[in-house]
Design an enzyme around this catalytic site. Structure first.
Site, PDB file in Angstrom:
ATOM      1  N   GLN A 207      46.459  51.775  40.753  1.00  0.00           N
ATOM      2  CA  GLN A 207      45.274  51.790  39.910  1.00  0.00           C
ATOM      3  C   GLN A 207      44.155  52.636  40.490  1.00  0.00           C
ATOM      4  O   GLN A 207      44.190  53.064  41.647  1.00  0.00           O
ATOM      5  CB  GLN A 207      44.777  50.359  39.712  1.00  0.00           C
ATOM      6  CG  GLN A 207      44.392  49.655  40.997  1.00  0.00           C
ATOM      7  CD  GLN A 207      44.107  48.182  40.775  1.00  0.00           C
ATOM      8  OE1 GLN A 207      42.960  47.764  40.783  1.00  0.00           O
ATOM      9  NE2 GLN A 207      45.167  47.383  40.586  1.00  0.00           N
TER      10      GLN A 207
ATOM     11  N   HIS B 277      39.556  53.162  39.831  1.00  0.00           N
ATOM     12  CA  HIS B 277      38.352  52.632  39.196  1.00  0.00           C
ATOM     13  C   HIS B 277      37.392  53.773  38.853  1.00  0.00           C
ATOM     14  O   HIS B 277      37.297  54.753  39.596  1.00  0.00           O
ATOM     15  CB  HIS B 277      37.646  51.637  40.111  1.00  0.00           C
ATOM     16  CG  HIS B 277      38.528  50.537  40.600  1.00  0.00           C
ATOM     17  ND1 HIS B 277      39.222  49.717  39.743  1.00  0.00           N
ATOM     18  CD2 HIS B 277      38.843  50.123  41.853  1.00  0.00           C
ATOM     19  CE1 HIS B 277      39.918  48.842  40.456  1.00  0.00           C
ATOM     20  NE2 HIS B 277      39.709  49.082  41.733  1.00  0.00           N
TER      21      HIS B 277
ATOM     22  N   GLU C 292      35.211  48.576  46.012  1.00  0.00           N
ATOM     23  CA  GLU C 292      35.715  47.343  46.600  1.00  0.00           C
ATOM     24  C   GLU C 292      36.123  47.549  48.047  1.00  0.00           C
ATOM     25  O   GLU C 292      36.419  48.670  48.488  1.00  0.00           O
ATOM     26  CB  GLU C 292      36.884  46.777  45.786  1.00  0.00           C
ATOM     27  CG  GLU C 292      38.096  47.676  45.709  1.00  0.00           C
ATOM     28  CD  GLU C 292      39.152  47.167  44.733  1.00  0.00           C
ATOM     29  OE1 GLU C 292      38.783  46.649  43.661  1.00  0.00           O
ATOM     30  OE2 GLU C 292      40.346  47.299  45.044  1.00  0.00           O
TER      31      GLU C 292
ATOM     32  N   HIS D 250      45.094  53.593  44.374  1.00  0.00           N
ATOM     33  CA  HIS D 250      45.468  52.657  45.427  1.00  0.00           C
ATOM     34  C   HIS D 250      46.308  51.526  44.855  1.00  0.00           C
ATOM     35  O   HIS D 250      46.337  51.306  43.637  1.00  0.00           O
ATOM     36  CB  HIS D 250      44.223  52.081  46.108  1.00  0.00           C
ATOM     37  CG  HIS D 250      43.318  51.326  45.184  1.00  0.00           C
ATOM     38  ND1 HIS D 250      42.402  51.940  44.361  1.00  0.00           N
ATOM     39  CD2 HIS D 250      43.200  49.983  44.925  1.00  0.00           C
ATOM     40  CE1 HIS D 250      41.750  51.034  43.662  1.00  0.00           C
ATOM     41  NE2 HIS D 250      42.216  49.834  43.979  1.00  0.00           N
TER      42      HIS D 250
ATOM     43  N   ARG E 244      45.194  51.808  35.118  1.00  0.00           N
ATOM     44  CA  ARG E 244      46.477  51.694  35.801  1.00  0.00           C
ATOM     45  C   ARG E 244      47.327  52.937  35.587  1.00  0.00           C
ATOM     46  O   ARG E 244      47.260  53.569  34.544  1.00  0.00           O
ATOM     47  CB  ARG E 244      47.208  50.445  35.316  1.00  0.00           C
ATOM     48  CG  ARG E 244      46.461  49.158  35.639  1.00  0.00           C
ATOM     49  CD  ARG E 244      47.105  47.943  34.992  1.00  0.00           C
ATOM     50  NE  ARG E 244      46.395  46.719  35.372  1.00  0.00           N
ATOM     51  CZ  ARG E 244      45.325  46.260  34.739  1.00  0.00           C
ATOM     52  NH1 ARG E 244      44.859  46.900  33.669  1.00  0.00           N
ATOM     53  NH2 ARG E 244      44.720  45.164  35.153  1.00  0.00           N
TER      54      ARG E 244
END
Length: 413
Positions: free
Chosen positions: A122, A124, A159, A281, A300
């Site tokens: 995936q 972001h 994250e 990642h 994804r």
């Protein structure tokens, strides 16, 4: 300061044993993937908050049955969603500076993540991409819960994952020549076109063309390629072993070939990875503490049965080779060990406390979540065992003592 009651999410990739082992509970046999700590509307933590004032009787000393029941509830306290607690007094819970920067909401989400199988490959979006994508899907009337919906909110999702056990994953593109060597060494003829592309073009073009080709390949032909590549990886072992393991969980999935374009990284306990926007990642196995901006935006590109929006994915991905950049905490004289990241929404640090040592002073201008991951700790007047956590409102004085490990999540500087 309030003890948190947290929800465990039973995603299929979750370990059946890691979170129960941390909490000291018996496994249920079902996967337990993530324990959420915070005020995400999907599964907000709950707190038990006692009243600050006592209810008194009516002037004549008599209470009706309903009044008596209400008074008993008030005196006993109530279990409340952290979202509701914050909404009732944003400045008091979050601090004026946090509300000014991020609005009346907790800007981060803390998790314990337990991967027993690979998560989806995936990426972001950045903040501008998230805002534009969310506005576009809202304008087109795409239902927020639709399977083909890409943007669940208008926020980005940087994250950080910090390993509690040995933890492995994929993080960022490796150099095209390295990916070409890895594919070629498998000896699979149908991988040769990807090998040639990786060697024929400059870095950005090579990575973009190969990922585009993999995502656009005929499903039946790709399934055959993945099966051959997985068999070869199983036979060769060594550096190829992770791809055999991924293919075992996702037979025929194009994400197995896409994974060969990425860096494989192994974290030891206490080491961490920061995942910024545009970096592909996937987490593969292990237990860790994860913190992120409070968002659900995930695009994804494989290792999943869920929707893959190829055009939008290719627009978001940063096609550049990077080193994984394993983070180790920087120790301060106070005993705090900080994981440095560029994120505004969150900061994560760790304290390793010893019995009989000086308590850790944890007062902060912004809100905090404090999580025990080992030992037995006392935070304020609350005892914490592994897996237990507390929410500390902005500016509230708090100390921690005991023998164990405490993670501290708060707003970035």
């Amino acid at each position: 300061m309030d003890r948190l009651s947290n929800t465990v999410r039973p995603y299929a990739w979750g370990s059946t044993t890691a979170i129960p082992a941390l909490l000291g509970t018996a496994p249920t046999g079902e996967p337990q993937a993530e324990m959420w700590m915070g005020a995400h509307p999907g599964a907000p933590s709950r707190i038990f908050r006692r009243p600050t004032t006592e209810t008194t009787a009516t002037p004549d000393g008599d209470l009706t049955a309903d009044d008596a029941a209400a008074a008993a509830t008030e005196l006993a306290g109530a279990e409340l969603a952290l979202t509701d607690v914050i909404a009732a007094d944003p400045v008091g819970e979050l601090g004026a500076a946090t509300v000014t920067r991020f609005g009346p909401r907790l800007p981060f989400l803390l998790k314990i993540l337990a991967a027993g199988a690979p998560l989806s490959l995936q990426v972001h979006p950045n903040l501008d991409q998230a805002r534009r994508g969310y506005a576009d899907e809202e304008a087109r009337g795409v239902p927020i819960d639709a399977a083909h919906r890409t943007y669940k909110d208008a926020n980005h999702k940087p994250e950080l994952i910090c390993a509690l056990t040995p933890f492995d994953g994929l993080c960022g593109f490796r150099r095209p020549t390295e990916a070409a060597d890895a594919m070629e060494s498998l000896g699979v003829d149908s991988l040769k076109p990807y090998v040639d592309l990786l060697r024929a073009h400059p870095e950005e073009a090579a990575l973009r063309e190969v990922l585009t080709a993999v995502l656009g390949a005929d499903p039946a032909e790709m399934a055959e390629t993945v099966a051959e590549a997985a068999a070869a990886a199983e036979r060769l072992g060594g550096a190829h072993a992770p791809y055999a393991r991924i293919a075992h969980h996702f037979p025929g999935d194009r994400g197995v070939i896409a994974a060969m374009l990425l860096n494989y990284v192994q974290l030891q306990p206490g080491e961490a990875l920061f995942l910024d926007a545009g970096v592909p990642h996937a987490y593969l196995d292990g237990l860790g503490v994860e913190i992120m901006a409070n968002s659900d935006n995930v695009l994804r590109c494989g290792l999943t049965p869920k929707h893959v929006d190829v055009p939008e994915l290719l627009r978001i991905v940063r096609f550049e080779a990077t080193e994984p950049g394993v983070l180790r905490p920087e120790a301060a004289p106070s005993g705090e060990e900080l994981y440095e990241t560029p994120a505004d929404e969150f900061a994560l640090s760790r304290y390793t406390l010893a019995a009989g040592g000086d308590p850790a002073e944890l007062t902060a201008a912004g809100p905090q979540i404090l999580l025990c991951t080992a030992g037995a700790l006392r935070v304020g007047d609350l005892e914490l065992a592994p897996g237990e956590s507390v929410f500390v409102p902005a500016g509230e004085a708090v100390e921690a003592s005991g023998a164990g490990t405490l993670f501290r999540a708060t707003v970035g500087a």
